[in-house]
Scaffold this motif. Structure first.
Motif, PDB file in Angstrom:
ATOM      1  N   ARG A 537       1.049  -1.393   0.316  1.00  0.00           N
ATOM      2  CA  ARG A 537      -0.293  -0.257  -0.052  1.00  0.00           C
ATOM      3  C   ARG A 537       1.165   1.289   0.000  1.00  0.00           C
ATOM      4  NH1 ARG A 537      -5.192   0.685   1.949  1.00  0.00           N
ATOM      5  NH2 ARG A 537      -5.240  -1.235   2.575  1.00  0.00           N
ATOM      6  N   MET A 538       0.583   2.350  -0.532  1.00  0.00           N
ATOM      7  CA  MET A 538       1.317   3.163  -0.862  1.00  0.00           C
ATOM      8  C   MET A 538       0.496   4.519  -0.518  1.00  0.00           C
ATOM      9  SD  MET A 538       1.358   7.187  -2.534  1.00  0.00           S
ATOM     10  CE  MET A 538       0.996   5.891  -4.380  1.00  0.00           C
ATOM     11  N   THR A 539       0.968   5.096   0.223  1.00  0.00           N
ATOM     12  CA  THR A 539      -0.064   6.466   0.235  1.00  0.00           C
ATOM     13  C   THR A 539       0.154   8.037   0.052  1.00  0.00           C
ATOM     14  OG1 THR A 539       0.076   6.535   2.722  1.00  0.00           O
ATOM     15  CG2 THR A 539      -2.097   5.208   1.817  1.00  0.00           C
ATOM     16  N   ARG A 540      -0.220   9.115  -0.186  1.00  0.00           N
ATOM     17  CA  ARG A 540       0.490  10.120   0.191  1.00  0.00           C
ATOM     18  C   ARG A 540      -0.831  11.566   0.157  1.00  0.00           C
ATOM     19  NH1 ARG A 540      -0.024  14.613  -3.293  1.00  0.00           N
ATOM     20  NH2 ARG A 540      -1.764  13.882  -5.142  1.00  0.00           N
ATOM     21  N   LYS A 541       0.449  11.891   1.217  1.00  0.00           N
ATOM     22  CA  LYS A 541      -0.767  12.834   1.952  1.00  0.00           C
ATOM     23  C   LYS A 541      -0.596  13.944   1.189  1.00  0.00           C
ATOM     24  CE  LYS A 541      -2.429  14.164   5.789  1.00  0.00           C
ATOM     25  NZ  LYS A 541      -2.850  15.197   7.586  1.00  0.00           N
ATOM     26  N   PRO A 542      -0.881  15.000   0.443  1.00  0.00           N
ATOM     27  CA  PRO A 542      -0.704  16.597   0.258  1.00  0.00           C
ATOM     28  C   PRO A 542      -0.274  17.336   1.105  1.00  0.00           C
ATOM     29  CG  PRO A 542      -2.859  15.204  -0.902  1.00  0.00           C
ATOM     30  CD  PRO A 542      -2.495  14.559   0.127  1.00  0.00           C
ATOM     31  N   ALA A 543       1.011  18.357   1.342  1.00  0.00           N
ATOM     32  CA  ALA A 543       0.782  18.877   2.545  1.00  0.00           C
ATOM     33  C   ALA A 543       0.077  19.968   2.127  1.00  0.00           C
ATOM     34  CB  ALA A 543       2.426  19.913   1.998  1.00  0.00           C
ATOM     35  N   ASP A 544      -0.752  20.300   3.240  1.00  0.00           N
ATOM     36  CA  ASP A 544      -1.884  21.540   3.790  1.00  0.00           C
ATOM     37  C   ASP A 544      -1.524  23.289   2.882  1.00  0.00           C
ATOM     38  OD1 ASP A 544      -2.713  19.328   5.471  1.00  0.00           O
ATOM     39  OD2 ASP A 544      -1.812  21.029   7.611  1.00  0.00           O
ATOM     40  N   GLU A 545      -0.178  22.904   2.580  1.00  0.00           N
ATOM     41  CA  GLU A 545       0.017  24.025   2.337  1.00  0.00           C
ATOM     42  C   GLU A 545       1.076  23.997   1.983  1.00  0.00           C
ATOM     43  OE1 GLU A 545      -0.086  28.260   4.573  1.00  0.00           O
ATOM     44  OE2 GLU A 545      -1.704  27.637   5.843  1.00  0.00           O
ATOM     45  N   ILE A 546       1.657  24.816   0.272  1.00  0.00           N
ATOM     46  CA  ILE A 546       2.309  24.604  -0.507  1.00  0.00           C
ATOM     47  C   ILE A 546       3.239  25.834  -0.839  1.00  0.00           C
ATOM     48  CG2 ILE A 546       3.783  23.749  -2.141  1.00  0.00           C
ATOM     49  CD1 ILE A 546       1.393  21.841  -2.991  1.00  0.00           C
ATOM     50  N   ASP A 547       4.353  26.361  -0.675  1.00  0.00           N
ATOM     51  CA  ASP A 547       4.954  27.471  -0.677  1.00  0.00           C
ATOM     52  C   ASP A 547       5.461  27.013  -2.022  1.00  0.00           C
ATOM     53  OD1 ASP A 547       6.555  29.704  -0.406  1.00  0.00           O
ATOM     54  OD2 ASP A 547       7.796  29.067   1.103  1.00  0.00           O
ATOM     55  N   LEU A 548       5.359  27.945  -3.166  1.00  0.00           N
ATOM     56  CA  LEU A 548       5.654  27.557  -4.154  1.00  0.00           C
ATOM     57  C   LEU A 548       7.379  27.450  -4.465  1.00  0.00           C
ATOM     58  CD1 LEU A 548       2.699  28.204  -5.923  1.00  0.00           C
ATOM     59  CD2 LEU A 548       3.758  26.318  -6.338  1.00  0.00           C
ATOM     60  N   THR A 549       7.636  28.988  -3.124  1.00  0.00           N
ATOM     61  CA  THR A 549       8.868  29.231  -3.035  1.00  0.00           C
ATOM     62  C   THR A 549      10.135  28.208  -3.037  1.00  0.00           C
ATOM     63  OG1 THR A 549       9.703  30.736  -1.113  1.00  0.00           O
ATOM     64  CG2 THR A 549       8.819  31.664  -3.171  1.00  0.00           C
ATOM     65  N   ARG A 550       9.516  27.306  -2.515  1.00  0.00           N
ATOM     66  CA  ARG A 550      10.233  26.467  -1.756  1.00  0.00           C
ATOM     67  C   ARG A 550       9.937  24.535  -2.322  1.00  0.00           C
ATOM     68  NH1 ARG A 550      14.351  27.890   2.811  1.00  0.00           N
ATOM     69  NH2 ARG A 550      14.012  30.184   2.255  1.00  0.00           N
ATOM     70  N   SER A 551       8.735  24.950  -2.895  1.00  0.00           N
ATOM     71  CA  SER A 551       8.490  23.449  -3.440  1.00  0.00           C
ATOM     72  C   SER A 551       7.388  23.059  -4.447  1.00  0.00           C
ATOM     73  CB  SER A 551       7.581  22.423  -1.412  1.00  0.00           C
ATOM     74  OG  SER A 551       6.586  23.465  -1.834  1.00  0.00           O
ATOM     75  N   THR A 552       7.566  22.355  -5.354  1.00  0.00           N
ATOM     76  CA  THR A 552       6.551  22.254  -5.916  1.00  0.00           C
ATOM     77  C   THR A 552       5.698  20.746  -5.737  1.00  0.00           C
ATOM     78  OG1 THR A 552       7.955  20.451  -6.764  1.00  0.00           O
ATOM     79  CG2 THR A 552       8.160  22.830  -7.899  1.00  0.00           C
ATOM     80  N   PRO A 553       3.789  20.810  -6.393  1.00  0.00           N
ATOM     81  CA  PRO A 553       3.212  20.464  -6.355  1.00  0.00           C
ATOM     82  C   PRO A 553       4.155  18.734  -7.129  1.00  0.00           C
ATOM     83  CG  PRO A 553       1.792  22.156  -6.955  1.00  0.00           C
ATOM     84  CD  PRO A 553       4.021  22.312  -7.076  1.00  0.00           C
ATOM     85  N   THR A 554       3.076  17.607  -6.569  1.00  0.00           N
ATOM     86  CA  THR A 554       3.907  16.237  -6.832  1.00  0.00           C
ATOM     87  C   THR A 554       3.335  15.985  -8.542  1.00  0.00           C
ATOM     88  OG1 THR A 554       3.844  15.595  -4.735  1.00  0.00           O
ATOM     89  CG2 THR A 554       3.658  14.550  -6.315  1.00  0.00           C
ATOM     90  N   GLN A 555       4.543  16.333  -9.330  1.00  0.00           N
ATOM     91  CA  GLN A 555       3.283  15.469 -10.298  1.00  0.00           C
ATOM     92  C   GLN A 555       3.321  14.031 -10.549  1.00  0.00           C
ATOM     93  OE1 GLN A 555       6.044  16.364 -13.944  1.00  0.00           O
ATOM     94  NE2 GLN A 555       4.539  16.252 -14.975  1.00  0.00           N
ATOM     95  N   LEU A 556       4.586  13.049 -10.800  1.00  0.00           N
ATOM     96  CA  LEU A 556       4.798  11.851 -10.687  1.00  0.00           C
ATOM     97  C   LEU A 556       5.324  10.804  -9.559  1.00  0.00           C
ATOM     98  CD1 LEU A 556       5.402  11.479 -14.215  1.00  0.00           C
ATOM     99  CD2 LEU A 556       3.603  10.342 -13.313  1.00  0.00           C
ATOM    100  N   ILE A 557       4.676   9.955  -9.269  1.00  0.00           N
ATOM    101  CA  ILE A 557       5.532   9.691  -8.474  1.00  0.00           C
ATOM    102  C   ILE A 557       6.190   7.694  -8.947  1.00  0.00           C
ATOM    103  CG2 ILE A 557       5.180   7.854  -6.176  1.00  0.00           C
ATOM    104  CD1 ILE A 557       2.683   8.935  -6.267  1.00  0.00           C
ATOM    105  N   GLU A 558       6.817   7.541  -8.339  1.00  0.00           N
ATOM    106  CA  GLU A 558       7.964   6.246  -8.937  1.00  0.00           C
ATOM    107  C   GLU A 558       8.264   5.673  -8.120  1.00  0.00           C
ATOM    108  OE1 GLU A 558      10.557   8.089 -12.843  1.00  0.00           O
ATOM    109  OE2 GLU A 558      12.276   8.193 -11.081  1.00  0.00           O
TER     110      GLU A 558
END
Length: 693
Positions: A537-558
């Motif tokens: 089982r793989m789970t991904r919990k998005p961050a509550d807030e994304i600071d686009l100056t220091r992170s990016t939304p997840t596009q894909l998973i390997e």
């Protein structure tokens, strides 16, 4: 044209619907997959091969430290024996004893689709005599300026040419992954005659104002190469000028969907002005970047993709040339580093990722040709760094005397005194110096690139023979702009280096102080269903807030299992994989999340899990002094200790204490893995680390 090179080395490319044949017989996926032609790039520990001279304790020591610092999987460690000794070898021996066995090992392990960087540890030749190839040159300019000495990493990066016995790696523009001016976006990208001529015909029709014909021709070419977004832009321009507005809008949308990123280019485009300035089109325009439209923007690297003449990648190997980024981790030599200095460089750099230092990028300028050669490109770098909000400036001295922090330094001086420097390199800083012998350790002439590493830089470079101050043989000033955009150090060097064959690059390829990886939290676990089946089982919990100056939304998973890429999936919240026929014992399962950005920033986490049924895996411990691995397993016939996929010790019976022979295995931390044999079956456990201080 480069005939046949795309067929030479074709690692398996895992599309999103691949299963895990070596590990799981069946997999049930509880989601719909995304498009299968998604181009993936970017560099993380899973993408780096560390190459060790198996006969050198020094080589092993440097590698031991780096593998531990960066979490390089054992699957990605290759030991080579019978490596040519000394600083120099010839081309035949380089191919036979280094390049060919290295790529054969990558192919045998079936990890070619994930490998993007070849990092040589110490005690490999830094220079290769390529006189057999320079003798084939017919172009008078190349014959004059391309001397018969190449760097080990330069040749490795251009492996397709070498394995194809082509001397075209000596061209001054052999690296098509390198970026260029924005006009390069619209260069004819095709290598085959049919499409090359079709593109030229479309351009001719456009110039002759036969816009409808040009639009149709550009559209047909884009359909064949959908990752070449500039061709869709040309089609949109032609449709707009032909009065076919709806078709122009459609092609413009397709260009953005396929990767076009420059808003500024579109804003100043007269042919598309009415479309891009319309209210209806603004939501799409707002997705684009406001980066300067003077040079091509950075792209994350992928070795499984073919890079075309316009700098764009393609899944079709006939569309371009494939490369492999390469460097050395250290040069341990009387003219270079000591072992302790080399280890300290790597240790310091390993702490720099995602730190976003508030430090300066400096470009020195004097009357010396070593600075004037590259100075015309400094304006582009300053513009880009200004757009990113990074402090940058020109220093009118050979060495800065400012009392400030530095994260990027472009030099051009034959000698330098760095021991008494007033500035400080922050962890993750990169620096390079244009001079003749910065990478030539066979002579004491001129300051060596390693002095910049000892002064605090994470990566630096220098030529191994006289380069004649030709800009294509050195990184463009834009290297520093690309680095500040978030790519790794190794990507920054190759994004700005048009002719890599002579440049020796040394240091930590994974340094990335400005990377913006996803901030999501991911987890992996094995569960048992009521019917007795096991599920990963793989789970991904998005961050509550994304600071686009220091992170990016997840596009894909390997997903990697024991170091091998097994699945590439969209950024879903959860996934279940039914497991049948899993291997005995424990395996490392690694989850890499890749950000939605052209630089493809990555972050990975791993866990050791038991996927199969059967006996419990062995558990190892470490002695109180940290130098001995200990394992006890009832009824074990024998206990093996594995290091980098090789058995380094075997004990008969149920108990084993393993103290590594440092005269053979080298100093530094070793992640040794216990494997017990029961009734003839081998059961691996989780590694333990001995020798970590």
């Amino acid at each position: 044209m480069i005939d046949g090179l795309h067929r030479l080395y074709r690692p398996r490319y895992f599309k999103t619907t691949r299963t895990v044949p070596a590990i799981m017989a069946t997999i049930a996926l509880a989601f719909a997959f995304a498009s299968e032609d998604k181009l993936m790039a970017g560099v993380g520990p899973e993408n780096v091969i560390v190459v060790i001279n198996a006969d050198s304790v020094t080589s092993r020591t440097i590698a031991n430290h780096y593998i531990d610092l960066r979490g390089i999987p054992d699957t990605n460690v290759v030991l080579l024996s019978d490596v040519p000794q000394g600083l120099r070898t010839n081309l035949a021996d380089f191919k036979a004893k280094i390049l060919s066995p290295l790529f054969a090992e990558i192919d045998a392990r079936k990890i070619g689709s994930q490998v993007r960087v070849i990092a040589y540890s110490a005690d490999f030749p830094t220079s290769v005599d390529v006189s057999t190839d320079t003798a084939k040159l017919t172009d008078p300019t190349l014959k004059q300026y391309q001397l018969p000495t190449a760097s080990i990493n330069g040749l490795t990066s251009l492996y397709q040419f070498l394995l194809g016995n082509s001397e075209r790696y000596l061209d001054l523009g052999s690296n098509l992954y390198a970026r260029g001016s924005i006009d390069r976006e619209f260069r004819n990208p095709y290598m085959d005659k049919e499409r090359n001529e079709a593109y030229d015909a479309a351009v001719a029709n456009f110039s002759e104002k036969s816009y409808a014909d040009a639009a149709k021709q550009f559209t047909e070419l884009f359909v064949k190469t959908p990752s070449f977004s500039p061709i869709a832009i040309r089609a949109a321009e032609a449709y707009a000028l032909a009065g076919e507005t709806d078709s122009a809008k459609l092609m413009l949308i397709k260009s953005i969907q396929s990767g076009w990123r420059s808003r500024k280019y579109l804003d100043r485009n007269d042919a598309l002005s009415d479309i891009v300035k319309s209210d209806a089109f603004q939501p799409l325009m707002n997705q684009l970047s406001d980066e300067p439209a003077t040079v091509q923007g950075p792209k994350g690297f992928a070795s499984e993709l073919a890079w075309a003449g316009n700098g764009y990648p393609s899944l079709d190997q006939a569309d371009g040339v494939r490369y492999m980024l390469s460097c050395m981790l250290a040069v341990v030599h009387s003219q270079g580093s000591t072992v302790d200095q080399a280890v300290e460089v790597l240790r310091r750099s390993s702490k720099c990722d995602n730190t976003f230092p508030d430090a300066n990028f400096w470009f020195t300028k004097t009357g010396d040709v070593r600075t004037t050669t590259r100075f015309p490109g400094v304006a582009d770098a300053l513009l880009w760094l200004g757009y990113l909000g990074r402090p940058a400036g020109v220093i009118l001295k050979s060495i800065p005397d400012e009392k400030a922090d530095c994260v990027g330094l472009m030099l051009g001086t034959p000698t330098m005194q760095l021991a008494a420097k007033s500035f400080r390199f922050v962890p993750g800083a990169i620096a390079d110096n244009l001079t003749s012998h910065g990478g030539n350790f066979e002579t004491s002439s001129q300051t060596k690139l390693t002095e910049l590493l000892h002064a605090g830089a994470a990566m630096s470079s220098g030529t191994v023979a006289e380069p004649f101050s030709l800009q294509p043989k050195f990184p463009l000033p834009m290297m520093y702009g690309y680095y500040a955009s978030g790519v790794t150090a190794i990507e920054a060097f190759y994004l700005s280096l048009m002719s890599p064959y002579q440049l020796l690059i040394v240091g930590d390829p994974l340094a990335q102080p400005f990377a913006r990886p996803p901030s999501d939290r991911g987890s992996l676990a094995v569960s048992d269903k009521i019917n007795g089946e096991k599920t990963l089982r793989m789970t991904r919990k998005p961050a509550d807030e994304i600071d686009l100056t220091r992170s990016t939304p997840t596009q894909l998973i390997e997903i990697f299992i024991d170091g091998k890429l097994t699945q590439r999936i969209p950024a879903i919240a959860k996934m279940e994989m039914g497991i049948k026929g899993g291997p005995p014992g424990l395996v490392e399962v690694r989850m890499a999340m890749i950000g939605n950005d052209p630089t493809q920033p990555r972050i990975s986490r791993s866990i050791w899990l038991q996927l199969g049924d059967g006996a419990a895996p062995p558990k190892a411990s470490v002695s109180s002094d940290g130098q001995t691995a200990i394992c006890k397993y009832k009824n074990a016939e024998s206990i093996d200790w594995m290091l980098y996929g090789q058995v380094v010790s075997t004990t008969t019976g149920p108990e084993s204490d393993f103290a590594p022979d440092r005269s053979v295995l080298g100093e530094g931390p070793l992640n040794v893995r216990p494997v017990v044999t029961i009734d003839g079956n081998r059961i691996p456990g989780r590694p333990v680390t001995v020798g970590r201080k």
